[in-house]
Design an enzyme around this catalytic site. Structure first.
Site, PDB file in Angstrom:
ATOM      1  N   LYS A 196       0.862  -1.185   0.000  1.00  0.00           N
ATOM      2  CA  LYS A 196       0.000   0.000   0.000  1.00  0.00           C
ATOM      3  C   LYS A 196       0.894   1.229   0.000  1.00  0.00           C
ATOM      4  CE  LYS A 196      -3.572   2.455   2.534  1.00  0.00           C
ATOM      5  NZ  LYS A 196      -4.506   2.424   3.673  1.00  0.00           N
ATOM      6  N   LYS A 248      -2.137  -1.606  -3.849  1.00  0.00           N
ATOM      7  CA  LYS A 248      -3.013  -0.431  -3.829  1.00  0.00           C
ATOM      8  C   LYS A 248      -2.194   0.849  -3.876  1.00  0.00           C
ATOM      9  CE  LYS A 248      -5.958   1.901  -0.564  1.00  0.00           C
ATOM     10  NZ  LYS A 248      -6.412   1.960   0.793  1.00  0.00           N
TER      11      LYS A 248
HETATM   12  C1  PBG Z   1      -7.000   3.578   5.380  1.00  0.00           C
HETATM   13  C2  PBG Z   1      -7.456   3.480   3.980  1.00  0.00           C
HETATM   14  C3  PBG Z   1      -7.329   4.438   2.976  1.00  0.00           C
HETATM   15  C4  PBG Z   1      -7.921   3.904   1.848  1.00  0.00           C
HETATM   16  C5  PBG Z   1      -8.411   2.646   2.177  1.00  0.00           C
HETATM   17  N1  PBG Z   1      -8.095   2.400   3.493  1.00  0.00           N
HETATM   18  C6  PBG Z   1      -6.809   5.815   3.019  1.00  0.00           C
HETATM   19  C7  PBG Z   1      -5.419   6.093   3.406  1.00  0.00           C
HETATM   20  O1  PBG Z   1      -4.589   5.202   3.584  1.00  0.00           O
HETATM   21  O2  PBG Z   1      -5.130   7.269   3.556  1.00  0.00           O
HETATM   22  C8  PBG Z   1      -8.028   4.587   0.522  1.00  0.00           C
HETATM   23  C9  PBG Z   1      -9.010   4.012  -0.438  1.00  0.00           C
HETATM   24  C10 PBG Z   1      -9.342   4.915  -1.566  1.00  0.00           C
HETATM   25  O3  PBG Z   1      -8.710   5.957  -1.789  1.00  0.00           O
HETATM   26  O4  PBG Z   1     -10.290   4.574  -2.285  1.00  0.00           O
HETATM   27  N2  PBG Z   1      -7.891   2.969   6.264  1.00  0.00           N
END
Ligand code: PBG
Length: 323
Positions: A196, A248
């Site tokens: 991520k 992601k």
């Molecule tokens: C954190 C989380 C995020 C997303 C999913 N889980 C945001 C981040 O890490 O700042 C982003 C998903 C998206 O942008 O569609 N719980």
């Protein structure tokens, strides 16, 4: 043109193109992210995510039912609590909004799709970070693991079948797996957000969850410059007991996705995130690209790179377009 080898033969008609398609995307591999906001009595549209709303518990049931009827593979639940604090207390309370949403979704799904829940603290902390803070103000990895473990037990007890570990703490999969096993939740699966990245493409999501974050998440989410490290993260999570690994965002990281898909023995997911979705919506609203074709191309490309499972805000419409 003297060669008899003409690749265009297989592109000549729609039927021929369909016959020889290397990648086929089906609704059963799509997961719809759903936002639930405590205290709403009707859905509230999210400005930066056209077509996506924050839901009440009642409208959540309707969305889950629609998702099941559309043949989607699952829903991923995110929740916005009314009260936040430094340690994200609401995340682990049985009556906390996310845990209530899990039970509501489970009942509406009735086994027709997989109910997944986001396991992270950013929606629940008043500072908006994904973990608890140490005295120096940085995110304390090991103290956060203890909170994730209790959050996992609350989510499993509420009936979540898959826990989406999105916090990017080291050792989070092992900590949650151990807690689940210890409490007898041996069938609760872990979808690890393994690779991520600290991405600008999460912008609209921060609106969707009314994020309190100031600053960024670069000390725990990955540097967009790094490719091998994505493989390392996925391998660690698989070893720690993840059932599914994820990359992601999706389209800017197809190289990482292809690497992880080639190396993993377990299913691989990818998240077409809020900013990726919003880019298509904004351009389409201006008449600059064709919305439907762009969404189908995006999801097809993500599957082609190796994703078995795809999280996308367009999942409901895609189920019709792909049928
Ligand atoms: C954190 C989380 C995020 C997303 C999913 N889980 C945001 C981040 O890490 O700042 C982003 C998903 C998206 O942008 O569609 N719980």
């Amino acid at each position: 043109m003297t060669s008899a080898i003409r690749p265009r033969r297989l592109r000549a008609t729609p039927a021929m193109r369909r016959l020889v398609a290397e990648t086929r995307v089906s609704a059963s591999q799509l997961v719809l992210p759903v936002f639930v906001r405590e205290g709403l009595d009707e859905p509230r549209p999210i400005n930066s995510l056209p077509g996506v709303s924050q839901h009440s518990l009642d409208s959540l049931a309707d969305v889950v039912d629609a998702a099941a009827n559309a043949g989607l593979g699952g829903v991923m639940l995110f929740a916005v609590p009314q009260v936040r604090d430094a340690v994200g207390t609401q995340a682990s309370l049985p009556e906390g909004i996310l845990n209530r949403a899990i039970s509501v979704a489970n009942e509406a799904a009735a086994g027709r799709l997989v109910v997944m829940a986001d396991l992270c603290l950013d929606e629940f902390t008043d500072h908006g970070h994904c973990g608890v803070l140490g005295e120096d103000g940085s995110v304390d990895n090991d103290a956060t693991l203890e909170v994730y473990a209790s959050m996992a037990l609350a989510q499993a007890a509420a009936g979540a079948e898959v826990l989406g570990l999105s916090g990017m703490m080291d050792g989070q999969v092992a900590a949650v797996r151990e807690a689940l096993e210890g409490a007898g939740h041996t069938n609760t699966a872990i979808l690890a957000y393994s690779a991520k990245y600290a991405s600008a493409f999460y912008g609209p999501f921060r609106d969707a969850v009314e994020s309190q974050l100031e600053g960024d998440r670069r000390t725990y989410q990955m540097n967009p410059a790094n490719r091998s490290e994505g493989l390392l993260e996925a391998a660690l999570d698989e070893t720690e007991g993840a059932d599914i690994v994820m990359v992601k965002p999706a389209l800017p990281y197809l190289d990482v996705l292809a690497d992880v898909a080639a190396a993993s023995a377990i299913p691989v997911a990818a998240y077409h995130v809020s900013g990726e979705y919003a880019q298509i919506e904004a351009a389409a609203a201006n008449g600059w690209i064709d919305r439907r074709t762009a969404h189908v191309e995006a999801v097809t490309s993500i599957a082609r790179a190796g994703a078995d499972i795809i999280l996308t805000y367009a999942a409901l419409e895609l189920s019709e377009w792909l049928a």
